[in-house]
Scaffold this active site. Structure first.
Site, PDB file in Angstrom:
ATOM      1  N   ASP A   1      66.083   0.837  58.019  1.00 17.30           N
ATOM      2  CA  ASP A   1      67.137   0.311  57.151  1.00 17.30           C
ATOM      3  C   ASP A   1      67.003  -1.202  57.086  1.00 17.30           C
ATOM      4  O   ASP A   1      66.095  -1.761  57.713  1.00 17.30           O
ATOM      5  CB  ASP A   1      68.523   0.709  57.690  1.00 17.30           C
ATOM      6  CG  ASP A   1      68.839   0.048  59.023  1.00 17.30           C
ATOM      7  OD1 ASP A   1      67.971  -0.664  59.563  1.00 17.30           O
ATOM      8  OD2 ASP A   1      69.957   0.232  59.522  1.00 17.30           O
TER       9      ASP A   1
ATOM     10  N   ASP B   1      69.388  -4.585  57.776  1.00 12.34           N
ATOM     11  CA  ASP B   1      70.680  -5.010  58.312  1.00 12.34           C
ATOM     12  C   ASP B   1      70.974  -6.446  57.880  1.00 12.34           C
ATOM     13  O   ASP B   1      70.122  -7.328  58.044  1.00 12.34           O
ATOM     14  CB  ASP B   1      70.648  -4.936  59.844  1.00 12.34           C
ATOM     15  CG  ASP B   1      70.173  -3.574  60.340  1.00 12.34           C
ATOM     16  OD1 ASP B   1      70.948  -2.619  60.235  1.00 12.34           O
ATOM     17  OD2 ASP B   1      69.012  -3.466  60.802  1.00 12.34           O
TER      18      ASP B   1
ATOM     19  N   ASP C   1      72.802  -1.980  55.698  1.00 18.82           N
ATOM     20  CA  ASP C   1      74.043  -2.244  56.434  1.00 18.82           C
ATOM     21  C   ASP C   1      74.489  -3.666  56.144  1.00 18.82           C
ATOM     22  O   ASP C   1      73.701  -4.601  56.300  1.00 18.82           O
ATOM     23  CB  ASP C   1      73.826  -2.119  57.954  1.00 18.82           C
ATOM     24  CG  ASP C   1      73.661  -0.678  58.405  1.00 18.82           C
ATOM     25  OD1 ASP C   1      74.008   0.233  57.627  1.00 18.82           O
ATOM     26  OD2 ASP C   1      73.194  -0.468  59.534  1.00 18.82           O
TER      27      ASP C   1
HETATM   28  N1  DCT Z   1      73.567  -2.667  66.546  1.00 21.10           N
HETATM   29  C1  DCT Z   1      74.773  -3.023  67.068  1.00 21.10           C
HETATM   30  N2  DCT Z   1      75.853  -2.252  66.848  1.00 21.10           N
HETATM   31  C2  DCT Z   1      75.752  -1.145  66.093  1.00 21.10           C
HETATM   32  C3  DCT Z   1      74.526  -0.771  65.523  1.00 21.10           C
HETATM   33  C4  DCT Z   1      73.437  -1.573  65.769  1.00 21.10           C
HETATM   34  O1  DCT Z   1      74.875  -4.024  67.751  1.00 21.10           O
HETATM   35  N3  DCT Z   1      76.809  -0.415  65.912  1.00 21.10           N
HETATM   36  C5  DCT Z   1      72.430  -3.507  66.803  1.00 21.10           C
HETATM   37  C6  DCT Z   1      71.355  -2.931  67.647  1.00 21.10           C
HETATM   38  C7  DCT Z   1      70.083  -3.123  66.893  1.00 21.10           C
HETATM   39  C8  DCT Z   1      70.489  -3.757  65.593  1.00 21.10           C
HETATM   40  O2  DCT Z   1      71.883  -3.785  65.565  1.00 21.10           O
HETATM   41  C9  DCT Z   1      69.963  -3.044  64.388  1.00 21.10           C
HETATM   42  O3  DCT Z   1      70.130  -1.641  64.499  1.00 21.10           O
HETATM   43  P1  DCT Z   1      69.109  -0.641  63.841  1.00 21.10           P
HETATM   44  O4  DCT Z   1      68.995  -0.905  62.402  1.00 21.10           O
HETATM   45  O5  DCT Z   1      69.508   0.726  64.261  1.00 21.10           O
HETATM   46  O6  DCT Z   1      67.766  -0.973  64.608  1.00 21.10           O
HETATM   47  P2  DCT Z   1      66.541  -1.866  64.209  1.00 21.10           P
HETATM   48  O7  DCT Z   1      66.171  -2.573  65.448  1.00 21.10           O
HETATM   49  O8  DCT Z   1      66.837  -2.684  63.012  1.00 21.10           O
HETATM   50  O9  DCT Z   1      65.431  -0.808  63.916  1.00 21.10           O
HETATM   51  P3  DCT Z   1      65.034  -0.109  62.531  1.00 21.10           P
HETATM   52  O10 DCT Z   1      63.770  -0.765  62.138  1.00 21.10           O
HETATM   53  O11 DCT Z   1      64.836   1.314  62.884  1.00 21.10           O
HETATM   54  O12 DCT Z   1      66.124  -0.323  61.545  1.00 21.10           O
HETATM   55 MG    MG Z   2      67.559  -1.875  61.203  1.00 22.55          MG
END
Ligand code: DCT
Ligand code: MG
Length: 513
Positions: A342, A344, A437
Site C-alpha cells: 500500500d 501510507d 492510507d
Molecule cells: N503502523 C502503525 N499503526 C498502524 C498501522 C501501521 O503504526 N495501525 C505502522 C507500522 C508500519 C507502518 O505503519 C506502515 O504499515 P504497513 O503499510 O502495514 O507496512 P509497510 O512497512 O509500509 O509495508 P508494506 O510495503 O507492506 O506496505
Molecule cells: Mg505500507
C-alpha cells in the site's frame, strides 16, 4: 535537535595542534592544521597508500608517514575495528582512544569535499561494525562482537540488504503460522530472530556465525542448523503444505480479512477463496467486498513509480483545500523499499488549526472525479493529555482513511499520468486499484506519527519495548511520556525522539528491521 558528541581525545588533540603547525609538508602547503592523518598500510598495500598520501597532501591535508605523537586520525581500509586495535598493539600503542579510527570512506569523502569532514558515526570504526568482515569471510565472527548486538532493533541499523534471506523467509513462514494460531509469543520469537539476521552484514554459513547473537533460542537454532545442512527447513516446508496455513494465507491476503475472519471461515469448512466467494451465506463487510472486487490489483505490489505518481495526486488534492499542508510518504517507501502493498501518507500543517473536514473534502473530490473505489474514514479518538498506549500493536487514534484509489496508469505514448477516463480505450482496463492510507496528525504530534508510521513494524515494536524496559517511558504514535518525571516529552523531529530515548539516531532506510 543537535547532539554533539565530544570524544575524550579532543582536549589532547587541541594540545597537539597547538604544538605543531608547520606550513609546509612534503613540498605542499598545509591548509588544514587541525587534522593529522596516518594511513594504515595493512591490507592496502604500499603503492595505494603512497598514492593516497600524496593526494591528501596535494589537497592541503597534513599526512604523517609514521605513527607519530601528533597523529589524530588513523584511516584504515578493509580492516575491522579489532584488527586495527591489534595492529596498534603491535605498534606498542597502549591507548588507542587518543585517535579517531576511521574507515577509508571518511578519507575519500574528505578528498571529494576538498576539506576535512566531521568523523560522523558512519565513518568510525567501532566494535559493532561488522561490515569489514564481509571482505574477510575466513575471519571468525568473534563472539565479543556478536554479544554487542542489541536485542532491540532500534539499536541496530538494518538496511534492505538482507544476506540471510533463506533463513529470514523460513522464519517469516513460521511467524505467520504462529500468528494464524494466535500464538503471539512464538510469532514474535521468529520475527525477532528474522530481524537480527536481516541486520547481519554477512551470510550465515556456520552455527558459529550466530554464536553470541541475541534472540537465537533453541527453536530458532534448529531451523538455522537444518537450513545450513540441508539447504531448507523441513518445519517451514511442513507449514507451507499445511492445509490450515494455506487457507489462512489466502484468506488474509484479502483486504479487510484478518485472522479472526479467517478462523470463522476455516471453521465453516471453507478452504479457498473460490469457496468463500461461492458461499452466499457469508456476510461480507464493505471492506471485504472491495477486497474481493479489486483482489488481483491489490495483491500485485505497488511500485515506487506508482507511489510517486499517487503521491503527486494526493499532494495536489490536499493542497487545494489546505495550501500549507505537509504531505509525507511514510511506511515502506520512506524506508527505501522499491515495492509495497500500500502507500501510507501522513498529513499535517503548521499552526494550531485543525481541520476535521479536510479528509472528507479530499475524498469527496476524488469521488466526484471517479477516482475513489473504496474509502473508510475513521474519526480521531485522541483525547488531550491521554497517556500513550502500552499495547505494542495498538492502533493509534488519529483521524485516518483507508482507501482504494483508481489509479490511471500512464499511457505509453506520453508519460503523463491520466486523472480522467480515457474513452478511446474504454475496452482496455487502463487503471489499477491501489491501497492508500491517509493519516491526519496535529502538528505537535507529527514527529511521533512519522516515527510510528515509517515502521518497520518490528522497529516500532522494539522502540516501544526499549522505551518501556530501558527508560521507564511510554511511547506511541502520539507522544512519549516519562513515567519517572511524569511529563510528556515534546519533539519537533524524529532526531529529538531518539535523543529523548538516549538512542543514536537511525535513518529511515536503516529501520528495515
Ligand atoms: N503502523 C502503525 N499503526 C498502524 C498501522 C501501521 O503504526 N495501525 C505502522 C507500522 C508500519 C507502518 O505503519 C506502515 O504499515 P504497513 O503499510 O502495514 O507496512 P509497510 O512497512 O509500509 O509495508 P508494506 O510495503 O507492506 O506496505
Ligand atoms: Mg505500507
Amino acid at each position: 535537535m543537535n547532539r554533539i558528541r565530544v570524544p575524550a581525545v579532543f582536549s589532547q588533540r587541541k594540545r597537539q595542534q597547538g604544538m605543531h603547525s608547520p606550513n609546509l609538508s612534503h613540498g605542499y602547503e598545509i591548509k588544514f592544521n587541525k587534522f593529522v592523518i596516518f594511513i594504515m598500510q595493512r591490507k592496502m598495500g604500499m603503492t595505494r597508500r603512497k598514492f593516497l598520501m600524496e593526494l591528501a597532501r596535494r589537497k592541503g591535508f597534513r599526512v604523517e608517514s609514521e605513527l607519530s605523537d601528533s597523529v589524530t586520525h588513523i584511516v584504515a581500509e578493509n580492516n575491522s575495528y579489532p584488527e586495527v586495535l591489534d595492529w596498534l598493539k603491535g605498534q606498542a600503542v597502549g591507548d588507542s582512544s587518543r585517535f579517531e579510527l576511521l574507515d577509508i570512506s571518511w578519507f575519500t569523502a574528505c578528498m571529494e569535499a576538498g576539506r576535512p569532514l566531521d568523523s560522523e558515526m558512519k565513518y568510525r570504526l567501532m566494535k559493532t561494525d561488522l561490515s569489514p568482515l564481509l571482505n574477510t569471510p575466513e575471519l571468525e565472527v568473534p563472539s565479543f562482537i556478536a554479544s554487542k548486538v542489541s536485542q532491540y532493533s532500534c539499536q541496530r541499523k538494518t538496511t534492505l540488504n538482507n544476506y540471510n534471506k533463506k533463513f529470514t523467509d523460513a522464519f517469516e513462514i513460521m511467524a505467520d503460522n504462529y500468528e494464524f494460531k494466535e500464538n503471539e509469543i512464538f510469532c514474535l520469537e521468529f520475527l525477532r530472530a528474522a530481524s537480527v539476521l536481516k541486520f547481519l552484514p554477512f551470510p550465515v554459513t556456520r552455527m558459529k556465525d550466530i554464536q553470541g547473537l541475541p534472540c537465537m533460542g533453541d527453536r530458532i537454532r534448529d531451523v538455522i542448523e537444518e537450513i545450513i545442512e540441508e539447504g531448507e527447513s523441513s518445519r517451514a516446508n511442513e507449514v507451507l503444505n499445511d492445509e490450515r496455513y494455506k487457507s489462512f494465507k489466502q484468506f488474509t491476503s484479502v483486504f479487510g480479512v484478518g485472522v479472526k475472519t479467517s478462523e470463522k471461515w476455516y471453521r465453516k469448512g471453507l478452504r479457498t477463496l473460490e469457496e468463500v466467494k461461492a458461499d452466499k451465506t457469508l456476510k461480507l463487510s464493505k471492506m471485504q467486498k472491495a477486497g474481493f472486487l479489486y483482489y488481483e490489483d491489490l495483491v500485485s505490489c505497488v511500485s515506487k513509480a506508482e507511489a510517486d505518481a499517487v503521491s503527486f495526486i494526493v499532494k495536489n488534492t490536499v493542497c487545494m483545500f489546505l495550501p500549507d499542508a505537509v504531505v509525507t510518504i511514510t511506511g515502506g517507501f520512506r524506508r527505501g523499499k522499491k515495492i509495497g502493498h500500500d502507500i501510507d501518507f501522513l498529513i499535517t500543517s503548521p499552526g494550531p488549526r485543525e481541520d476535521d473536514d479536510l479528509l472528507h473534502k479530499v475524498v469527496d473530490l476524488w469521488k466526484k472525479q471517479g477516482l475513489l473505489l473504496y474509502c473508510d474514514i475513521i474519526e480521531s479518538t485522541f483525547v488531550k493529555e491521554q497517556l500513550p498506549s502500552r499495547k505494542v500493536d495498538a492502533m493509534d487514534n488519529f483521524q485516518k482513511c483507508f482507501a482504494i484509489l483508481k489509479f490511471y496508469q500512464p499511457r505509453v505514448e506520453d508519460n503523463s499520468y491520466n486523472t480522467s477516463k480515457n474513452f478511446d480505450m474504454a475496452e482496455v482496463k487502463d487503471w489499477k486499484a491501489i491501497r492508500v492510507d491517509l493519516v491526519i496528525t496535529p502538528f505537535e504530534q507529527y514527529a511521533y506519527a512519522l516515527l510510528g508510521w515509517t515502521g518497520s513494524r518490528q522497529f516500532g515494536r522494539d522502540l516501544r519495548r526499549y522505551a518501556t524496559h530501558e527508560r521507564k517511558m511510554i511511547l506511541d504514535n502520539h507522544a512519549l511520556y516519562d513515567k519517572r518525571k511524569r511529563i510528556f516529552l515534546k519533539a519537533g523531529s524524529e532526531e529529538e525522539i531518539f535523543a529523548h530515548l538516549g538512542l543514536d539516531y537511525v535513518e529511515p532506510w536503516e529501520r528495515n528491521a
